[in-house]
Design a protein around this motif. Sequence first.
Motif, PDB file in Angstrom:
ATOM      1  N   THR A  16      60.719  69.499  23.405  1.00  0.00           N
ATOM      2  CA  THR A  16      60.186  68.312  22.736  1.00  0.00           C
ATOM      3  C   THR A  16      58.733  68.519  22.375  1.00  0.00           C
ATOM      4  O   THR A  16      58.297  68.157  21.273  1.00  0.00           O
ATOM      5  CB  THR A  16      60.344  67.067  23.643  1.00  0.00           C
ATOM      6  N   VAL A  17      57.964  69.114  23.264  1.00  0.00           N
ATOM      7  CA  VAL A  17      56.554  69.390  22.985  1.00  0.00           C
ATOM      8  C   VAL A  17      56.440  70.339  21.789  1.00  0.00           C
ATOM      9  O   VAL A  17      55.610  70.139  20.900  1.00  0.00           O
ATOM     10  CB  VAL A  17      55.838  69.961  24.231  1.00  0.00           C
ATOM     11  N   GLY A  18      57.289  71.351  21.740  1.00  0.00           N
ATOM     12  CA  GLY A  18      57.296  72.270  20.607  1.00  0.00           C
ATOM     13  C   GLY A  18      57.619  71.566  19.298  1.00  0.00           C
ATOM     14  O   GLY A  18      56.982  71.809  18.272  1.00  0.00           O
ATOM     15  N   PHE A  19      58.611  70.676  19.334  1.00  0.00           N
ATOM     16  CA  PHE A  19      58.968  69.910  18.135  1.00  0.00           C
ATOM     17  C   PHE A  19      57.798  69.042  17.678  1.00  0.00           C
ATOM     18  O   PHE A  19      57.529  68.927  16.484  1.00  0.00           O
ATOM     19  CB  PHE A  19      60.188  69.029  18.387  1.00  0.00           C
ATOM     20  N   LEU A  20      57.101  68.443  18.637  1.00  0.00           N
ATOM     21  CA  LEU A  20      55.936  67.620  18.302  1.00  0.00           C
ATOM     22  C   LEU A  20      54.833  68.462  17.666  1.00  0.00           C
ATOM     23  O   LEU A  20      54.215  68.051  16.676  1.00  0.00           O
ATOM     24  CB  LEU A  20      55.389  66.935  19.560  1.00  0.00           C
ATOM     25  N   GLU A  21      54.586  69.644  18.226  1.00  0.00           N
ATOM     26  CA  GLU A  21      53.536  70.526  17.689  1.00  0.00           C
ATOM     27  C   GLU A  21      53.811  70.917  16.249  1.00  0.00           C
ATOM     28  O   GLU A  21      52.892  71.009  15.442  1.00  0.00           O
ATOM     29  CB  GLU A  21      53.439  71.793  18.532  1.00  0.00           C
ATOM     30  N   ARG A  22      55.070  71.145  15.937  1.00  0.00           N
ATOM     31  CA  ARG A  22      55.442  71.563  14.581  1.00  0.00           C
ATOM     32  C   ARG A  22      55.630  70.398  13.622  1.00  0.00           C
ATOM     33  O   ARG A  22      55.814  70.593  12.435  1.00  0.00           O
ATOM     34  CB  ARG A  22      56.723  72.392  14.628  1.00  0.00           C
ATOM     35  N   GLY A  23      55.616  69.181  14.149  1.00  0.00           N
ATOM     36  CA  GLY A  23      55.835  68.016  13.294  1.00  0.00           C
ATOM     37  C   GLY A  23      57.298  67.786  12.983  1.00  0.00           C
ATOM     38  O   GLY A  23      57.624  67.080  12.030  1.00  0.00           O
ATOM     39  N   ASP A  24      58.193  68.371  13.788  1.00  0.00           N
ATOM     40  CA  ASP A  24      59.630  68.237  13.566  1.00  0.00           C
ATOM     41  C   ASP A  24      60.220  67.042  14.300  1.00  0.00           C
ATOM     42  O   ASP A  24      61.420  66.808  14.234  1.00  0.00           O
ATOM     43  CB  ASP A  24      60.365  69.501  14.036  1.00  0.00           C
ATOM     44  N   TYR A  25      59.403  66.303  15.026  1.00  0.00           N
ATOM     45  CA  TYR A  25      59.898  65.205  15.843  1.00  0.00           C
ATOM     46  C   TYR A  25      58.880  64.090  15.865  1.00  0.00           C
ATOM     47  O   TYR A  25      57.687  64.328  16.059  1.00  0.00           O
ATOM     48  CB  TYR A  25      60.150  65.715  17.274  1.00  0.00           C
ATOM     49  N   ALA A  26      59.353  62.863  15.631  1.00  0.00           N
ATOM     50  CA  ALA A  26      58.480  61.695  15.746  1.00  0.00           C
ATOM     51  C   ALA A  26      58.700  61.098  17.129  1.00  0.00           C
ATOM     52  O   ALA A  26      59.820  60.728  17.475  1.00  0.00           O
ATOM     53  CB  ALA A  26      58.815  60.680  14.663  1.00  0.00           C
ATOM     54  N   PRO A  27      57.664  61.023  17.940  1.00  0.00           N
ATOM     55  CA  PRO A  27      57.836  60.548  19.311  1.00  0.00           C
ATOM     56  C   PRO A  27      58.111  59.046  19.364  1.00  0.00           C
ATOM     57  O   PRO A  27      57.749  58.302  18.451  1.00  0.00           O
ATOM     58  CB  PRO A  27      56.494  60.863  19.964  1.00  0.00           C
ATOM     59  N   SER A  28      58.716  58.626  20.444  1.00  0.00           N
ATOM     60  CA  SER A  28      58.884  57.197  20.680  1.00  0.00           C
ATOM     61  C   SER A  28      57.503  56.598  20.911  1.00  0.00           C
ATOM     62  O   SER A  28      56.530  57.318  21.200  1.00  0.00           O
ATOM     63  CB  SER A  28      59.760  56.966  21.915  1.00  0.00           C
ATOM     64  N   LEU A  29      57.417  55.301  20.812  1.00  0.00           N
ATOM     65  CA  LEU A  29      56.145  54.638  21.061  1.00  0.00           C
ATOM     66  C   LEU A  29      55.694  54.881  22.499  1.00  0.00           C
ATOM     67  O   LEU A  29      54.512  55.124  22.762  1.00  0.00           O
ATOM     68  CB  LEU A  29      56.282  53.144  20.782  1.00  0.00           C
ATOM     69  N   GLU A  30      56.639  54.867  23.423  1.00  0.00           N
ATOM     70  CA  GLU A  30      56.311  55.121  24.827  1.00  0.00           C
ATOM     71  C   GLU A  30      55.708  56.515  25.007  1.00  0.00           C
ATOM     72  O   GLU A  30      54.681  56.680  25.676  1.00  0.00           O
ATOM     73  CB  GLU A  30      57.563  54.990  25.692  1.00  0.00           C
TER      74      GLU A  30
END
Length: 66
Positions: A16-30
């Motif tokens: 999940t951290v990798g997806f966030l770094e690449r912009g491939d995942y929008a995190p939940s508000l939490e």
Amino acid sequence: MSRQELARVLGVNAQTVGFLERGDYAPSLELAFKMSGFFLLPIEAIFSVEPFRPLSEQVYLRNRQA
């Protein structure tokens, strides 16, 4: 800090951290609030709907205008 360490602190999978770094995942508000709190930054400093300008460009232009 490694992806694994950050993932452990945030309570997510390292992928999940990798997806966030690449912009491939929008995190939940939490998750966004957890990241904001961990890094002691406002959410706007971490996430934006518009791409961030490189920090070097921001600093260079600011110094040039002074």
